[in-house]
Design a protein around this motif. Structure first.
Motif, PDB file in Angstrom:
ATOM      1  N   GLY A  23      40.219  34.476  31.782  1.00 11.56           N
ATOM      2  CA  GLY A  23      38.991  33.762  32.101  1.00 11.56           C
ATOM      3  C   GLY A  23      39.229  32.677  33.134  1.00 11.56           C
ATOM      4  N   GLY A  24      38.180  31.973  33.465  1.00 14.04           N
ATOM      5  CA  GLY A  24      38.262  30.917  34.463  1.00 14.04           C
ATOM      6  C   GLY A  24      37.874  31.418  35.839  1.00 14.04           C
ATOM      7  N   GLU A  25      38.095  30.558  36.826  1.00  8.10           N
ATOM      8  CA  GLU A  25      37.744  30.872  38.214  1.00  8.10           C
ATOM      9  C   GLU A  25      38.553  32.050  38.735  1.00  8.10           C
ATOM     10  N   ASP A  26      37.961  32.815  39.626  1.00  8.79           N
ATOM     11  CA  ASP A  26      38.684  33.895  40.279  1.00  8.79           C
ATOM     12  C   ASP A  26      39.843  33.317  41.074  1.00  8.79           C
ATOM     13  N   VAL A  27      40.876  34.132  41.247  1.00 14.50           N
ATOM     14  CA  VAL A  27      42.084  33.709  41.943  1.00 14.50           C
ATOM     15  C   VAL A  27      42.097  34.365  43.317  1.00 14.50           C
ATOM     16  N   PHE A  28      42.324  33.574  44.336  1.00 16.51           N
ATOM     17  CA  PHE A  28      42.396  34.052  45.715  1.00 16.51           C
ATOM     18  C   PHE A  28      43.673  34.882  45.887  1.00 16.51           C
ATOM     19  N   VAL A  29      43.570  35.986  46.623  1.00 16.22           N
ATOM     20  CA  VAL A  29      44.756  36.796  46.928  1.00 16.22           C
ATOM     21  C   VAL A  29      44.764  37.109  48.423  1.00 16.22           C
ATOM     22  N   HIS A  30      45.927  36.929  49.041  1.00 16.03           N
ATOM     23  CA  HIS A  30      46.092  37.221  50.471  1.00 16.03           C
ATOM     24  C   HIS A  30      46.930  38.472  50.618  1.00 16.03           C
ATOM     25  N   VAL A  31      46.687  39.216  51.687  1.00 13.94           N
ATOM     26  CA  VAL A  31      47.383  40.470  51.937  1.00 13.94           C
ATOM     27  C   VAL A  31      48.901  40.303  51.929  1.00 13.94           C
ATOM     28  N   ASN A  32      49.403  39.162  52.345  1.00 13.16           N
ATOM     29  CA  ASN A  32      50.848  38.926  52.377  1.00 13.16           C
ATOM     30  C   ASN A  32      51.473  38.842  50.991  1.00 13.16           C
ATOM     31  N   ASP A  33      50.655  38.705  49.955  1.00 17.83           N
ATOM     32  CA  ASP A  33      51.159  38.582  48.588  1.00 17.83           C
ATOM     33  C   ASP A  33      51.043  39.874  47.787  1.00 17.83           C
ATOM     34  N   LEU A  34      50.706  40.986  48.454  1.00 23.74           N
ATOM     35  CA  LEU A  34      50.587  42.274  47.779  1.00 23.74           C
ATOM     36  C   LEU A  34      51.935  42.979  47.751  1.00 23.74           C
ATOM     37  N   CYS A  35      52.280  43.553  46.600  1.00 23.76           N
ATOM     38  CA  CYS A  35      53.520  44.327  46.478  1.00 23.76           C
ATOM     39  C   CYS A  35      53.291  45.793  46.838  1.00 23.76           C
ATOM     40  N   ASP A  36      52.036  46.232  46.857  1.00 26.51           N
ATOM     41  CA  ASP A  36      51.678  47.605  47.211  1.00 26.51           C
ATOM     42  C   ASP A  36      50.903  47.587  48.527  1.00 26.51           C
ATOM     43  N   GLU A  37      50.682  48.747  49.109  1.00 29.97           N
ATOM     44  CA  GLU A  37      49.950  48.853  50.368  1.00 29.97           C
ATOM     45  C   GLU A  37      48.522  48.324  50.199  1.00 29.97           C
ATOM     46  N   LYS A  38      48.052  47.587  51.198  1.00 31.91           N
ATOM     47  CA  LYS A  38      46.738  46.941  51.095  1.00 31.91           C
ATOM     48  C   LYS A  38      45.594  47.932  50.943  1.00 31.91           C
ATOM     49  N   HIS A  39      45.723  49.129  51.496  1.00 33.66           N
ATOM     50  CA  HIS A  39      44.619  50.093  51.398  1.00 33.66           C
ATOM     51  C   HIS A  39      44.434  50.629  49.978  1.00 33.66           C
ATOM     52  N   LEU A  40      45.374  50.357  49.078  1.00 37.38           N
ATOM     53  CA  LEU A  40      45.266  50.812  47.698  1.00 37.38           C
ATOM     54  C   LEU A  40      44.426  49.876  46.828  1.00 37.38           C
ATOM     55  N   PHE A  41      44.202  48.650  47.283  1.00 37.59           N
ATOM     56  CA  PHE A  41      43.489  47.658  46.480  1.00 37.59           C
ATOM     57  C   PHE A  41      41.984  47.822  46.625  1.00 37.59           C
ATOM     58  N   GLY A  57      43.274  25.540  45.717  1.00 44.88           N
ATOM     59  CA  GLY A  57      43.084  26.075  44.372  1.00 44.88           C
ATOM     60  C   GLY A  57      44.099  27.149  44.047  1.00 44.88           C
ATOM     61  N   LEU A  58      43.782  27.949  43.023  1.00 46.50           N
ATOM     62  CA  LEU A  58      44.710  28.982  42.571  1.00 46.50           C
ATOM     63  C   LEU A  58      44.841  30.110  43.580  1.00 46.50           C
ATOM     64  N   LYS A  59      46.087  30.573  43.734  1.00 46.03           N
ATOM     65  CA  LYS A  59      46.391  31.662  44.655  1.00 46.03           C
ATOM     66  C   LYS A  59      47.322  32.621  43.933  1.00 46.03           C
ATOM     67  N   ALA A  60      47.070  33.915  44.084  1.00 47.41           N
ATOM     68  CA  ALA A  60      47.905  34.938  43.464  1.00 47.41           C
ATOM     69  C   ALA A  60      49.104  35.243  44.341  1.00 47.41           C
ATOM     70  N   GLY A  61      50.217  35.559  43.698  1.00 46.50           N
ATOM     71  CA  GLY A  61      51.418  35.980  44.400  1.00 46.50           C
ATOM     72  C   GLY A  61      51.996  37.196  43.706  1.00 46.50           C
ATOM     73  N   GLU A  62      52.837  37.941  44.386  1.00 45.83           N
ATOM     74  CA  GLU A  62      53.504  39.118  43.822  1.00 45.83           C
ATOM     75  C   GLU A  62      52.512  40.040  43.101  1.00 45.83           C
ATOM     76  N   VAL A  63      51.418  40.377  43.759  1.00 48.55           N
ATOM     77  CA  VAL A  63      50.349  41.157  43.147  1.00 48.55           C
ATOM     78  C   VAL A  63      50.737  42.632  43.096  1.00 48.55           C
ATOM     79  N   GLN A  64      50.741  43.189  41.873  1.00 48.36           N
ATOM     80  CA  GLN A  64      51.139  44.578  41.646  1.00 48.36           C
ATOM     81  C   GLN A  64      50.019  45.333  40.945  1.00 48.36           C
ATOM     82  N   LEU A  65      49.790  46.552  41.372  1.00 47.39           N
ATOM     83  CA  LEU A  65      48.806  47.404  40.704  1.00 47.39           C
ATOM     84  C   LEU A  65      49.334  47.799  39.334  1.00 47.39           C
TER      85      LEU A  65
END
Length: 143
Positions: A23-41, A57-65
């Motif tokens: 829960g809570g506010e959505d977390v921002f994610v940048h393409v540079n923090d994706l562990c998989d190809e961006k076209h898969l998200f 604010g909050l930022k996501a890192g090491e984002v994995q599908l």
């Protein structure tokens, strides 16, 4: 690692948002923090990620599908293309469709990005937060 669902990811702009399972506010994610190809998200995909607090604010890192991208069927559209929604059947007793907070947040994010693509992530989050507060105050969305 935290888990959540991709609310929106625009591979052209190179960023998006994740709705945390906790829960809570959505977390921002940048393409540079994706562990998989961006076209898969795509919206609706489950992800695991680390969080860090940045200047905005909050930022996501090491984002994995967490699931294969093929499990979600999503149409690819040109940026700015309108999404056709099926017309609701007329119902004399129905005053309006009440969305869940997550559904409304997703629709609102799409509308803001379509209407003002030059908004920074911080500006988008600020506007969306205020509109969400307004929607909750007036019971336009389910809590």
């Amino acid at each position: 690692m935290a888990t959540g669902t991709v609310v929106r990811f625009d591979e052209v702009r190179g960023y998006g948002f994740i709705a945390p399972d906790a829960g809570g506010e959505d977390v921002f994610v940048h393409v540079n923090d994706l562990c998989d190809e961006k076209h898969l998200f795509r919206s609706g995909l489950r992800v695991a990620y680390t969080t860090e607090t940045g200047d905005r604010g909050l930022k996501a890192g090491e984002v994995q599908l967490l699931e294969p991208a093929r499990a979600v069927t999503a149409r690819r559209q040109a940026p700015g293309a309108a999404t056709a929604r099926p017309a609701a059947e007329p119902d004399e007793d129905l005053v309006c469709e009440v969305l869940s907070a997550a559904e409304f947040r997703g629709e609102l994010t799409e509308a803001l990005l379509d209407a003002a693509p030059s908004l920074t992530a911080a500006q988008l989050l600020q506007v969306r937060k205020r509109v969400m507060e307004l929607a909750q105050t007036h019971n336009w969305i389910d809590a």
